[in-house]
Design an enzyme around this catalytic site. Structure first.
Site, PDB file in Angstrom:
ATOM      1  N   GLU A  64       9.295  -4.567  10.274  1.00 36.32           N
ATOM      2  CA  GLU A  64       9.681  -3.242   9.763  1.00 36.32           C
ATOM      3  C   GLU A  64      10.220  -2.358  10.876  1.00 36.32           C
ATOM      4  O   GLU A  64       9.604  -2.224  11.942  1.00 36.32           O
ATOM      5  CB  GLU A  64       8.466  -2.555   9.089  1.00 36.32           C
ATOM      6  CG  GLU A  64       8.834  -1.166   8.553  1.00 36.32           C
ATOM      7  CD  GLU A  64       7.854  -0.573   7.555  1.00 36.32           C
ATOM      8  OE1 GLU A  64       6.883  -1.251   7.168  1.00 36.32           O
ATOM      9  OE2 GLU A  64       8.075   0.603   7.186  1.00 36.32           O
TER      10      GLU A  64
ATOM     11  N   GLU B 252      -1.321  -5.664   8.285  1.00 37.26           N
ATOM     12  CA  GLU B 252      -0.505  -5.137   9.380  1.00 37.26           C
ATOM     13  C   GLU B 252      -1.146  -5.463  10.727  1.00 37.26           C
ATOM     14  O   GLU B 252      -2.370  -5.389  10.871  1.00 37.26           O
ATOM     15  CB  GLU B 252      -0.361  -3.611   9.234  1.00 37.26           C
ATOM     16  CG  GLU B 252       0.423  -3.215   7.995  1.00 37.26           C
ATOM     17  CD  GLU B 252       0.649  -1.705   7.901  1.00 37.26           C
ATOM     18  OE1 GLU B 252       0.339  -0.971   8.859  1.00 37.26           O
ATOM     19  OE2 GLU B 252       1.151  -1.272   6.846  1.00 37.26           O
TER      20      GLU B 252
ATOM     21  N   ASP C  81       0.826  -1.207   0.000  1.00 39.75           N
ATOM     22  CA  ASP C  81       0.000   0.000   0.000  1.00 39.75           C
ATOM     23  C   ASP C  81       0.867   1.267   0.000  1.00 39.75           C
ATOM     24  O   ASP C  81       0.349   2.387  -0.002  1.00 39.75           O
ATOM     25  CB  ASP C  81      -1.033  -0.007   1.139  1.00 39.75           C
ATOM     26  CG  ASP C  81      -0.398  -0.010   2.512  1.00 39.75           C
ATOM     27  OD1 ASP C  81       0.843  -0.068   2.620  1.00 39.75           O
ATOM     28  OD2 ASP C  81      -1.169   0.045   3.513  1.00 39.75           O
ATOM     29  N   SER C  82       2.203   1.090  -0.059  1.00 38.26           N
ATOM     30  CA  SER C  82       3.078   2.239  -0.342  1.00 38.26           C
ATOM     31  C   SER C  82       2.691   2.829  -1.695  1.00 38.26           C
ATOM     32  O   SER C  82       3.045   3.965  -2.020  1.00 38.26           O
ATOM     33  CB  SER C  82       4.554   1.829  -0.341  1.00 38.26           C
ATOM     34  OG  SER C  82       4.773   0.699  -1.171  1.00 38.26           O
TER      35      SER C  82
HETATM   36  O1  KIV Z   1       3.443  -1.053   1.472  1.00 37.86           O
HETATM   37  C1  KIV Z   1       4.594  -1.491   1.383  1.00 37.86           C
HETATM   38  O2  KIV Z   1       5.298  -1.254   0.410  1.00 37.86           O
HETATM   39  C2  KIV Z   1       5.090  -2.301   2.485  1.00 37.86           C
HETATM   40  C3  KIV Z   1       6.536  -2.642   2.504  1.00 37.86           C
HETATM   41  C4  KIV Z   1       7.300  -1.451   2.870  1.00 37.86           C
HETATM   42  C5  KIV Z   1       6.806  -3.801   3.385  1.00 37.86           C
HETATM   43  O3  KIV Z   1       4.340  -2.659   3.347  1.00 37.86           O
END
Ligand code: KIV
Length: 336
Positions: free
Chosen positions: A233, A166, A95-96
Protein backbone atom coordinates in the site's frame (compact mmCIF):
# COMPACT_ATOMS: atom_id res chain seq x y z
CA UNK A 1 -66.78 6.45 14.53
CA UNK A 2 -67.20 2.91 15.94
CA UNK A 3 -67.40 0.09 13.40
CA UNK A 4 -69.04 -3.24 14.09
CA UNK A 5 -66.29 -5.60 12.87
CA UNK A 6 -67.64 -9.14 12.34
CA UNK A 7 -65.72 -12.04 13.88
CA UNK A 8 -63.30 -14.06 11.66
CA UNK A 9 -65.81 -16.90 11.59
CA UNK A 10 -68.62 -14.59 10.48
CA UNK A 11 -66.35 -13.12 7.83
CA UNK A 12 -65.44 -16.56 6.54
CA UNK A 13 -69.16 -17.35 6.22
CA UNK A 14 -69.61 -14.14 4.22
CA UNK A 15 -67.12 -15.37 1.60
CA UNK A 16 -68.39 -16.11 -1.88
CA UNK A 17 -69.86 -19.65 -2.12
CA UNK A 18 -67.38 -22.05 -3.69
CA UNK A 19 -64.36 -20.10 -2.51
CA UNK A 20 -62.31 -21.48 0.36
CA UNK A 21 -62.44 -19.03 3.25
CA UNK A 22 -58.99 -17.88 4.36
CA UNK A 23 -59.50 -19.24 7.89
CA UNK A 24 -60.01 -22.74 6.47
CA UNK A 25 -56.62 -22.82 4.66
CA UNK A 26 -53.84 -24.91 6.11
CA UNK A 27 -50.79 -22.74 6.87
CA UNK A 28 -48.33 -25.14 5.22
CA UNK A 29 -50.37 -25.15 2.04
CA UNK A 30 -50.31 -21.32 2.00
CA UNK A 31 -46.55 -21.11 2.48
CA UNK A 32 -45.95 -23.61 -0.31
CA UNK A 33 -47.87 -21.67 -2.94
CA UNK A 34 -47.26 -18.16 -1.67
CA UNK A 35 -45.06 -15.63 -3.40
CA UNK A 36 -43.47 -13.15 -1.02
CA UNK A 37 -45.64 -10.04 -1.08
CA UNK A 38 -42.97 -8.23 0.86
CA UNK A 39 -39.60 -6.59 0.37
CA UNK A 40 -38.23 -9.09 2.88
CA UNK A 41 -36.91 -11.24 0.05
CA UNK A 42 -33.44 -12.72 -0.09
CA UNK A 43 -31.17 -10.51 -2.17
CA UNK A 44 -29.27 -13.40 -3.63
CA UNK A 45 -29.70 -14.57 -7.19
CA UNK A 46 -27.66 -17.02 -9.21
CA UNK A 47 -24.72 -15.40 -10.99
CA UNK A 48 -25.29 -14.91 -14.71
CA UNK A 49 -22.04 -16.73 -15.45
CA UNK A 50 -21.36 -19.73 -13.21
CA UNK A 51 -17.82 -19.54 -11.85
CA UNK A 52 -15.92 -22.13 -9.93
CA UNK A 53 -14.78 -21.24 -6.43
CA UNK A 54 -11.46 -19.40 -6.57
CA UNK A 55 -8.84 -21.21 -4.52
CA UNK A 56 -5.22 -20.61 -3.59
CA UNK A 57 -4.43 -22.86 -6.54
CA UNK A 58 -6.39 -20.65 -8.97
CA UNK A 59 -4.67 -17.55 -7.60
CA UNK A 60 -1.26 -19.19 -8.04
CA UNK A 61 -2.16 -20.08 -11.58
CA UNK A 62 -3.14 -16.46 -12.37
CA UNK A 63 0.17 -15.35 -10.86
CA UNK A 64 2.15 -17.85 -12.94
CA UNK A 65 0.37 -16.74 -16.11
CA UNK A 66 1.13 -13.13 -15.17
CA UNK A 67 -2.60 -12.40 -15.31
CA UNK A 68 -3.48 -9.57 -12.91
CA UNK A 69 -5.45 -10.62 -9.82
CA UNK A 70 -8.54 -8.49 -9.14
CA UNK A 71 -9.52 -7.72 -5.57
CA UNK A 72 -12.08 -5.38 -4.06
CA UNK A 73 -13.41 -4.73 -0.58
CA UNK A 74 -16.92 -5.63 0.51
CA UNK A 75 -18.41 -4.85 3.88
CA UNK A 76 -21.87 -6.41 3.77
CA UNK A 77 -24.02 -8.86 1.82
CA UNK A 78 -25.02 -6.50 -1.03
CA UNK A 79 -21.48 -5.27 -1.65
CA UNK A 80 -20.17 -8.86 -1.51
CA UNK A 81 -22.91 -9.96 -3.88
CA UNK A 82 -22.09 -7.37 -6.55
CA UNK A 83 -18.35 -8.04 -6.22
CA UNK A 84 -18.89 -11.75 -6.72
CA UNK A 85 -21.24 -11.20 -9.68
CA UNK A 86 -18.73 -8.82 -11.25
CA UNK A 87 -16.22 -11.67 -11.27
CA UNK A 88 -13.67 -10.44 -8.73
CA UNK A 89 -10.96 -13.02 -7.98
CA UNK A 90 -10.70 -11.93 -4.36
CA UNK A 91 -12.94 -10.04 -1.96
CA UNK A 92 -11.53 -8.38 1.15
CA UNK A 93 -13.60 -7.61 4.20
CA UNK A 94 -11.11 -4.89 5.06
CA UNK A 95 -11.04 -2.98 8.29
CA UNK A 96 -11.75 0.10 6.15
CA UNK A 97 -15.19 -1.11 7.27
CA UNK A 98 -14.61 1.06 10.34
CA UNK A 99 -14.80 4.31 8.37
CA UNK A 100 -16.79 3.55 5.26
CA UNK A 101 -19.48 1.29 6.74
CA UNK A 102 -19.55 2.06 10.46
CA UNK A 103 -18.79 5.78 10.40
CA UNK A 104 -15.79 5.56 12.75
CA UNK A 105 -12.83 7.95 12.63
CA UNK A 106 -10.18 5.31 11.91
CA UNK A 107 -9.59 1.57 11.88
CA UNK A 108 -8.33 1.38 15.48
CA UNK A 109 -11.90 1.44 16.78
CA UNK A 110 -13.32 -1.58 15.02
CA UNK A 111 -13.60 -4.77 17.10
CA UNK A 112 -12.90 -8.37 16.17
CA UNK A 113 -16.56 -9.26 16.83
CA UNK A 114 -17.66 -6.50 14.44
CA UNK A 115 -15.26 -7.71 11.74
CA UNK A 116 -16.60 -11.23 12.18
CA UNK A 117 -20.23 -10.10 11.82
CA UNK A 118 -19.38 -8.34 8.55
CA UNK A 119 -17.30 -11.30 7.32
CA UNK A 120 -20.34 -13.54 7.90
CA UNK A 121 -22.50 -11.20 5.88
CA UNK A 122 -20.06 -10.89 2.96
CA UNK A 123 -19.18 -14.58 2.84
CA UNK A 124 -22.86 -15.52 2.37
CA UNK A 125 -22.63 -13.65 -0.92
CA UNK A 126 -19.17 -14.53 -2.23
CA UNK A 127 -19.87 -17.97 -3.65
CA UNK A 128 -16.90 -17.77 -5.98
CA UNK A 129 -14.41 -15.08 -4.96
CA UNK A 130 -11.65 -16.06 -2.53
CA UNK A 131 -12.70 -14.09 0.53
CA UNK A 132 -10.36 -12.64 3.13
CA UNK A 133 -11.16 -11.10 6.52
CA UNK A 134 -8.92 -8.41 8.03
CA UNK A 135 -7.61 -8.90 11.55
CA UNK A 136 -8.34 -5.59 13.30
CA UNK A 137 -5.85 -3.72 15.43
CA UNK A 138 -5.44 -5.35 18.83
CA UNK A 139 -6.45 -8.81 17.72
CA UNK A 140 -3.05 -10.17 16.65
CA UNK A 141 -0.10 -8.06 17.85
CA UNK A 142 0.17 -9.37 21.43
CA UNK A 143 1.50 -12.82 20.52
CA UNK A 144 1.43 -15.40 17.73
CA UNK A 145 -1.07 -17.39 19.85
CA UNK A 146 -3.41 -14.39 20.04
CA UNK A 147 -3.05 -13.97 16.28
CA UNK A 148 -3.91 -17.62 15.67
CA UNK A 149 -6.90 -17.50 18.02
CA UNK A 150 -8.27 -14.44 16.23
CA UNK A 151 -7.62 -15.95 12.81
CA UNK A 152 -9.45 -19.15 13.78
CA UNK A 153 -12.47 -17.08 14.87
CA UNK A 154 -12.50 -15.15 11.60
CA UNK A 155 -12.43 -18.42 9.62
CA UNK A 156 -14.85 -20.43 11.78
CA UNK A 157 -17.35 -17.68 12.58
CA UNK A 158 -16.78 -15.30 9.67
CA UNK A 159 -16.83 -18.14 7.09
CA UNK A 160 -14.07 -16.57 4.98
CA UNK A 161 -11.15 -18.44 3.42
CA UNK A 162 -8.20 -16.45 4.75
CA UNK A 163 -7.07 -13.54 6.90
CA UNK A 164 -5.05 -10.39 6.31
CA UNK A 165 -2.86 -8.68 8.84
CA UNK A 166 -0.67 -5.60 8.70
CA UNK A 167 3.08 -5.59 9.34
CA UNK A 168 6.37 -7.00 8.03
CA UNK A 169 9.35 -8.45 9.89
CA UNK A 170 7.77 -7.82 13.31
CA UNK A 171 4.68 -9.85 12.35
CA UNK A 172 6.53 -12.77 10.73
CA UNK A 173 6.10 -15.02 13.78
CA UNK A 174 2.35 -14.34 13.87
CA UNK A 175 1.99 -15.05 10.15
CA UNK A 176 4.03 -18.22 10.52
CA UNK A 177 1.81 -19.44 13.37
CA UNK A 178 -1.42 -18.77 11.50
CA UNK A 179 -0.19 -20.20 8.19
CA UNK A 180 1.14 -23.35 9.86
CA UNK A 181 -2.39 -23.96 11.20
CA UNK A 182 -3.57 -24.14 7.58
CA UNK A 183 -5.08 -20.67 7.36
CA UNK A 184 -4.12 -18.66 4.26
CA UNK A 185 -2.56 -15.33 5.24
CA UNK A 186 -2.44 -12.20 3.11
CA UNK A 187 0.33 -9.87 4.32
CA UNK A 188 0.13 -6.06 4.15
CA UNK A 189 3.24 -3.85 4.06
CA UNK A 190 4.16 -0.32 2.98
CA UNK A 191 1.55 2.02 4.43
CA UNK A 192 -0.14 0.11 7.23
CA UNK A 193 -3.10 2.30 8.27
CA UNK A 194 -3.48 0.62 11.68
CA UNK A 195 -0.08 2.17 12.55
CA UNK A 196 -0.90 5.63 11.27
CA UNK A 197 -0.03 7.18 14.65
CA UNK A 198 3.54 5.89 14.61
CA UNK A 199 3.93 6.47 10.85
CA UNK A 200 2.95 10.11 11.35
CA UNK A 201 -0.27 9.76 9.35
CA UNK A 202 -1.21 8.11 6.06
CA UNK A 203 2.14 8.68 4.35
CA UNK A 204 3.63 7.13 1.24
CA UNK A 205 6.27 4.55 2.26
CA UNK A 206 9.52 3.60 0.51
CA UNK A 207 10.31 6.97 -1.05
CA UNK A 208 13.96 6.84 -0.01
CA UNK A 209 16.54 4.09 -0.61
CA UNK A 210 16.31 3.08 3.05
CA UNK A 211 12.54 3.24 2.99
CA UNK A 212 12.38 1.11 -0.18
CA UNK A 213 14.76 -1.44 1.36
CA UNK A 214 12.48 -1.61 4.40
CA UNK A 215 9.44 -2.30 2.19
CA UNK A 216 11.39 -5.09 0.42
CA UNK A 217 12.65 -6.54 3.71
CA UNK A 218 9.10 -6.57 5.11
CA UNK A 219 7.65 -8.17 1.98
CA UNK A 220 10.32 -10.89 2.01
CA UNK A 221 9.73 -11.56 5.73
CA UNK A 222 6.01 -11.92 5.08
CA UNK A 223 6.69 -14.30 2.19
CA UNK A 224 9.18 -16.39 4.21
CA UNK A 225 6.67 -16.62 7.05
CA UNK A 226 4.21 -18.35 4.71
CA UNK A 227 1.86 -15.63 3.42
CA UNK A 228 0.31 -16.58 0.07
CA UNK A 229 0.36 -12.95 -1.18
CA UNK A 230 1.08 -9.48 0.14
CA UNK A 231 -0.68 -6.12 -0.18
CA UNK A 232 1.68 -3.23 -1.02
CA UNK A 233 0.00 0.00 0.00
CA UNK A 234 1.11 3.52 -0.96
CA UNK A 235 4.62 2.88 -2.25
CA UNK A 236 6.18 4.39 -5.38
CA UNK A 237 5.31 2.39 -8.50
CA UNK A 238 8.97 1.65 -9.30
CA UNK A 239 9.60 0.27 -5.82
CA UNK A 240 6.45 -1.89 -5.92
CA UNK A 241 7.49 -3.20 -9.32
CA UNK A 242 10.98 -4.13 -8.15
CA UNK A 243 9.63 -5.72 -4.95
CA UNK A 244 7.18 -7.73 -7.06
CA UNK A 245 10.07 -9.01 -9.20
CA UNK A 246 12.04 -10.05 -6.09
CA UNK A 247 9.15 -12.07 -4.60
CA UNK A 248 7.79 -15.49 -5.44
CA UNK A 249 4.29 -14.67 -4.18
CA UNK A 250 1.79 -12.24 -5.75
CA UNK A 251 1.78 -8.59 -4.70
CA UNK A 252 -1.59 -6.84 -4.56
CA UNK A 253 -1.13 -3.12 -5.03
CA UNK A 254 -3.15 -0.20 -3.72
CA UNK A 255 -1.52 3.10 -4.58
CA UNK A 256 1.49 1.10 -5.76
CA UNK A 257 1.34 1.41 -9.54
CA UNK A 258 0.84 -1.01 -12.36
CA UNK A 259 3.73 -3.39 -11.78
CA UNK A 260 2.08 -5.43 -9.02
CA UNK A 261 0.59 -8.89 -9.55
CA UNK A 262 -2.89 -7.57 -8.83
CA UNK A 263 -4.83 -4.56 -7.57
CA UNK A 264 -7.23 -3.86 -4.71
CA UNK A 265 -9.53 -0.87 -4.19
CA UNK A 266 -12.10 0.03 -1.56
CA UNK A 267 -15.51 -0.53 -3.14
CA UNK A 268 -17.19 2.70 -1.98
CA UNK A 269 -14.24 4.67 -3.40
CA UNK A 270 -14.13 3.10 -6.87
CA UNK A 271 -17.92 2.95 -7.27
CA UNK A 272 -18.36 6.59 -6.21
CA UNK A 273 -20.62 5.78 -3.28
CA UNK A 274 -19.80 8.91 -1.27
CA UNK A 275 -20.92 12.53 -1.15
CA UNK A 276 -19.26 15.22 -3.26
CA UNK A 277 -16.31 16.91 -1.60
CA UNK A 278 -15.04 13.84 0.25
CA UNK A 279 -11.24 13.51 0.21
CA UNK A 280 -10.01 10.79 -2.14
CA UNK A 281 -6.44 9.53 -2.25
CA UNK A 282 -4.59 10.12 -5.54
CA UNK A 283 -4.56 6.45 -6.55
CA UNK A 284 -8.36 6.04 -6.52
CA UNK A 285 -10.11 5.97 -9.86
CA UNK A 286 -13.85 6.61 -9.63
CA UNK A 287 -15.49 4.13 -12.01
CA UNK A 288 -19.09 4.95 -11.12
CA UNK A 289 -21.43 7.39 -9.40
CA UNK A 290 -23.45 5.25 -7.00
CA UNK A 291 -24.02 8.23 -4.70
CA UNK A 292 -25.33 10.36 -7.58
CA UNK A 293 -27.63 7.57 -8.80
CA UNK A 294 -28.96 6.91 -5.28
CA UNK A 295 -29.59 10.63 -4.73
CA UNK A 296 -31.46 10.89 -8.03
CA UNK A 297 -33.60 7.86 -7.19
CA UNK A 298 -34.39 9.02 -3.64
CA UNK A 299 -35.20 12.56 -4.66
CA UNK A 300 -37.59 11.28 -7.35
CA UNK A 301 -39.22 8.92 -4.82
CA UNK A 302 -39.56 11.71 -2.26
CA UNK A 303 -41.16 13.98 -4.84
CA UNK A 304 -43.64 11.33 -5.96
CA UNK A 305 -44.65 10.43 -2.41
CA UNK A 306 -45.17 14.11 -1.57
CA UNK A 307 -47.30 14.73 -4.67
CA UNK A 308 -49.09 11.36 -4.38
CA UNK A 309 -48.05 10.15 -7.80
CA UNK A 310 -46.53 7.07 -6.17
CA UNK A 311 -47.85 4.41 -5.69
CA UNK A 312 -49.78 4.00 -8.95
CA UNK A 313 -52.48 1.32 -9.46
CA UNK A 314 -49.91 -1.18 -10.81
CA UNK A 315 -48.07 -0.96 -7.49
CA UNK A 316 -51.08 -2.06 -5.42
CA UNK A 317 -52.78 -5.40 -4.75
CA UNK A 318 -56.23 -5.92 -6.32
CA UNK A 319 -59.23 -7.06 -4.27
CA UNK A 320 -62.23 -8.83 -5.83
CA UNK A 321 -65.15 -6.36 -6.15
CA UNK A 322 -67.55 -8.63 -4.20
CA UNK A 323 -65.08 -8.92 -1.32
CA UNK A 324 -64.65 -5.15 -1.30
CA UNK A 325 -68.37 -4.55 -1.18
CA UNK A 326 -68.78 -7.08 1.66
CA UNK A 327 -65.95 -5.35 3.48
CA UNK A 328 -67.66 -1.98 2.99
CA UNK A 329 -70.92 -3.45 4.30
CA UNK A 330 -69.11 -4.93 7.26
CA UNK A 331 -67.72 -1.58 8.24
CA UNK A 332 -70.85 0.25 7.08
CA UNK A 333 -69.23 2.51 4.50
CA UNK A 334 -70.90 3.04 1.15
CA UNK A 335 -67.83 3.45 -1.07
CA UNK A 336 -64.16 4.31 -0.76
O1 KIV B 1 -9.05 -2.30 5.02
C1 KIV B 1 -8.92 -2.28 3.79
O2 KIV B 1 -9.86 -2.03 3.05
C2 KIV B 1 -7.60 -2.57 3.26
C3 KIV B 1 -7.37 -2.33 1.81
C4 KIV B 1 -7.29 -0.89 1.57
C5 KIV B 1 -6.17 -3.06 1.33
O3 KIV B 1 -6.73 -2.97 3.98
Amino acid sequence: MAYRIPSRVALSRMSTPGKVPIVACHPVAISQIQQRHSSHSPLGSPPTIQRKKITLESLRSLYKKNEPITMITAHDFPSGHVADHAGMDMVLVGDSLAMVALGMEDTSEVLLDEMILHCRSVSRATKSAFTIGDLPMGSYEVSPSQALESAIRVIKEGRVQGVKLEGGTEMAAAIQRIASAGIPVLGHVGLTPQRQNSLGGFRVQGKTTLGALKVLEDAIAVQEAGAFAVVLEAVPAEVASLVTKKLQIPTIGIGAGNGCSGQVLVQVDMSGNFPPGRFLPKFVKKYGDVWGESMKAMQAYKEEVKNRSYPEPQHTYPMPADELSQFQQAIQIESV
